[in-house]
Design a protein around this motif. Structure first.
Motif: not given
Length: 469
Positions: A44-58
Motif C-alpha cells: 500500500g501507500l504509507p501516509a507518513v515516513v519517519v526516519r528517527p535517529r535515536t531509540a527515544e524517537e522510535v
C-alpha cells in the motif's frame, strides 16, 4: 472513523514530538518506501515516513501510532525478498536508515553494539580492524542492514559452518507494541535468566517490536580459505556431491551452488569472463588452519569427483576463486535485469538436497517456467529463482503455481518454507501448512502479548485472516 484530516493530524503530532526533518509526508517520497524487493508481494501507500535517529524517537513514533491506532511498518534497507517491509495503506513506515552508529567494538569480550541501520559489510570491515569477524554474510551484505538481518534471521554463504544471525545476537534494545523501550539479553559469555526473548525477536520481522540497538557476538579473524570448484552436468549430480561432503564428515566454511543461467546473467552484466560450459558449478571452501584445511579441501575434491563432476579442481588462483564467489553474490541482481524474479528460500535436510533439486527441475518443466538455481547447498538452503518475461501475465501465473509447488515439495521432504528470507507476505500459506493450527495459536499468543493492539507490521508472518480464525 478516519477521514481526510486524520493523516495531517498524525503528521502534526509526529512533528511536534520529533526533531525537524524526521517526518516525510510527500506522496512521491513515501511511495519509494512502500515495498521491499519481493516480486508480486502486494503493498500500500504509507501516509507518513519517519526516519528517527535515536531509540527515544522510535518510542515516540510507536506511542503516536498507538494513540491513533495506525499500523507501523519497520523498515531497514528494503533489500528483503518476502514482502516483510511492505506498507499497508495509511500506515507509518519507520525507516532505521539514519540509525547507523557502531557504538562499541569490544575485543576482550568479543562483542559489538550497533544501531539497526548499520550496513552488514560496514560492521564486518570495522571488526576486521580489531582482528575480529562478524560471521553472518547474506549475499546482500553490502546493502542490507543489521536491523533487517536480525528481523529476518538472515543467513549467508558461511552459515553452513558458522550459523545464522540468531547465533550471534546477544542482546537487543527494542520498543514493544505497547510503546515501552526495553532491553533483553546479555553481554556475558553465559546467561539463562528468564525466557529467551532475544531469540524470540530475531526472525520476528518487526511484528513483535521495533529494534533500536543490537549487541552481537564476534569471532576471531579466520585463516585463509582453500577453495574447491566442481562442474556438474545437472543440479542433481551437484546435489549428490553436497550429500557426499556431509557424509564424509566435512563441515566446509562455504558450499555454494550456482547454475549456468546465473553465471551467464552475471557475465552479461559484469563481463567477468565466467565460463558457462557446465550446467552447474559447486564452490566449496575450508578455512580450517594448517594441514586440516588441506585435508578438508582434498576430501571435498574427492567427493565432487565421486559424485560425477565433469571437472573438479582445487584453486591455486585466489583472484579466480574470489571471482567465482563474487558471481554467486551477484546472481540475484543479474537475473533481475532479465525480468521479474520470484525468489524461493526453502531449506531441506542435507540428505534431501539431490531429491529436492530434481523436484525443482520437474516443477520447472511442468509449469513451463525458467527456474535458475543458486543455493547455500551445504546447509540445504536452496534459492530457486523463477524468472518471467516482463508483462507476460500467463508466465506470471505459471511461476506462481511453480512457487507454491516448490514449497509443498520442500515440506514433503521434511524441510521448511524459509531458511533466511522470512515469511513476510509470500510465505504465509506455506507457514500455515508447516506449523499447523496448534503451533500457529502459540505464535499468535506471543504476538498478542507483545503487540496487543496489532499495530506492528500487521498482516505479516502470523496473520489474522478469516480462514485462520
Amino acid at each position: 472513523m478516519r477521514d481526510e484530516v486524520w493523516p495531517r493530524e498524525l503528521a502534526d503530532e509526529l512533528n511536534r514530538r520529533l526533531p525537524s526533518g524526521r517526518v516525510i509526508t510527500d506522496p512521491g517520497v513515501a511511495r519509494s518506501y512502500a515495498h521491499d524487493e519481493a516480486e508480486w508481494a502486494p503493498c500500500g501507500l504509507p501516509a507518513v515516513v519517519v526516519r528517527p535517529r535515536t531509540a527515544e524517537e522510535v518510542q515516540q513514533v510507536v506511542q503516536v501510532c498507538l494513540r491513533y491506532g495506525v499500523p507501523l511498518i519497520p523498515r531497514g534497507a528494503g533489500t528483503g525478498l518476502s514482502g516483510g517491509a511492505n506498507a499497508v495503506d495509511g500506515c507509518v513506515v519507520l525507516s532505521t536508515e539514519a540509525m547507523t552508529a557502531i557504538t562499541e567494538i569490544n575485543a576482550l569480550e568479543r562483542l559489538a553494539v550497533v544501531e539497526p541501520g548499520v550496513v552488514n559489510e560496514d560492521l564486518r570491515t570495522a571488526c576486521a580492524e580489531h582482528g575480529l569477524w562478524y560471521p553472518p554474510d547474506p549475499a546482500s551484505a553490502r546493502w542490507s542492514t543489521i536491523g533487517g538481518n536480525v528481523a529476518t534471521n538472515a543467513g549467508g554463504l558461511c552459515c553452513v559452518k558458522y550459523g545464522v544471525t540468531r547465533d550471534y545476537v546477544l542482546g537487543l534494545q527494542f520498543v514493544t507494541g505497547t510503546g515501552e523501550l526495553v532491553r533483553v539479553g546479555r553481554r556475558t559469555a553465559k546467561g539463562v535468566a528468564g525466557y529467551d526473548l532475544t531469540s524470540l525477536l530475531v526472525g520476528s520481522e518487526g511484528t513483535l517490536g521495533v529494534i533500536t540497538e543490537v549487541t552481537v557476538r564476534l569471532r576471531p579473524r579466520r585463516a585463509p580459505d582453500h577453495t574447491v570448484a566442481g562442474h556438474f552436468a545437472s543440479v542433481v549430480d551437484a546435489g549428490r556431491a553436497v550429500a557426499a561432503v556431509a557424509g564424509a564428515g566435512v563441515t566446509p566454511s562455504a558450499l555454494e551452488l550456482i547454475d549456468r543461467h546465473c553465471l551467464a546473467a552475471v557475465d552479461r552484466w559484469k563481463h567477468m569472463g565466467l565460463s558457462t560450459e557446465a550446467e552447474v558449478v559447486l564452490l566449496g571452501r575450508s578455512d580450517a588452519p594448517g594441514p586440516a584445511g588441506d585435508l578438508e579441501a582434498d576430501t571435498m575434491l574427492a567427493c565432487f569427483e565421486e559424485a560425477g563432476a565433469t571437472y573438479a579442481v582445487r584453486s591455486t588462483d585466489q583472484h579466480e576463486a574470489e571471482a567465482l564467489f563474487e558471481a554467486r553474490r551477484l546472481a540475484y541482481p543479474a537475473l533481475e535485469r532479465l525480468g521479474p524474479v520470484l525468489t524461493e528460500d526453502i531449506c531441506v535436510p542435507k540428505g534431501a538436497v539431490p531429491e529436492m533439486l530434481g523436484r525443482i527441475d520437474a516443477i520447472a518443466a511442468r509449469h513451463d517456467t525458467l527456474i535458475a538455481n543458486i543455493a547455500h547447498a551445504g546447509d540445504g538452503n536452496l534459492h530457486p529463482l523463477l524468472i518471467t518475461p516482463p508483462g507476460d501475465d500467463a508466465a506470471r501465473d505459471r511461476a506462481q503455481a511453480a512457487f507454491t509447488d516448490i514449497i509443498a515439495e520442500a515440506l514433503a521432504l521434511g524441510g521448511t518454507v524459509t531458511g533466511e528470507h522470512g515469511v513476510g507476505l509470500l510465505k504465509r500459506d506455506g507457514l500455515r501448512d508447516e506449523l499447523g493450527p496448534a503451533v500457529l495459536a502459540l505464535n499468535r499468543a506471543v504476538k498478542d502479548a507483545l503487540d496487543p493492539r496489532h499495530i506492528l507490521n500487521p498482516g505479516k508472518v502470523v496473520s489474522y485472516t478469516r480462514e485462520d480464525s
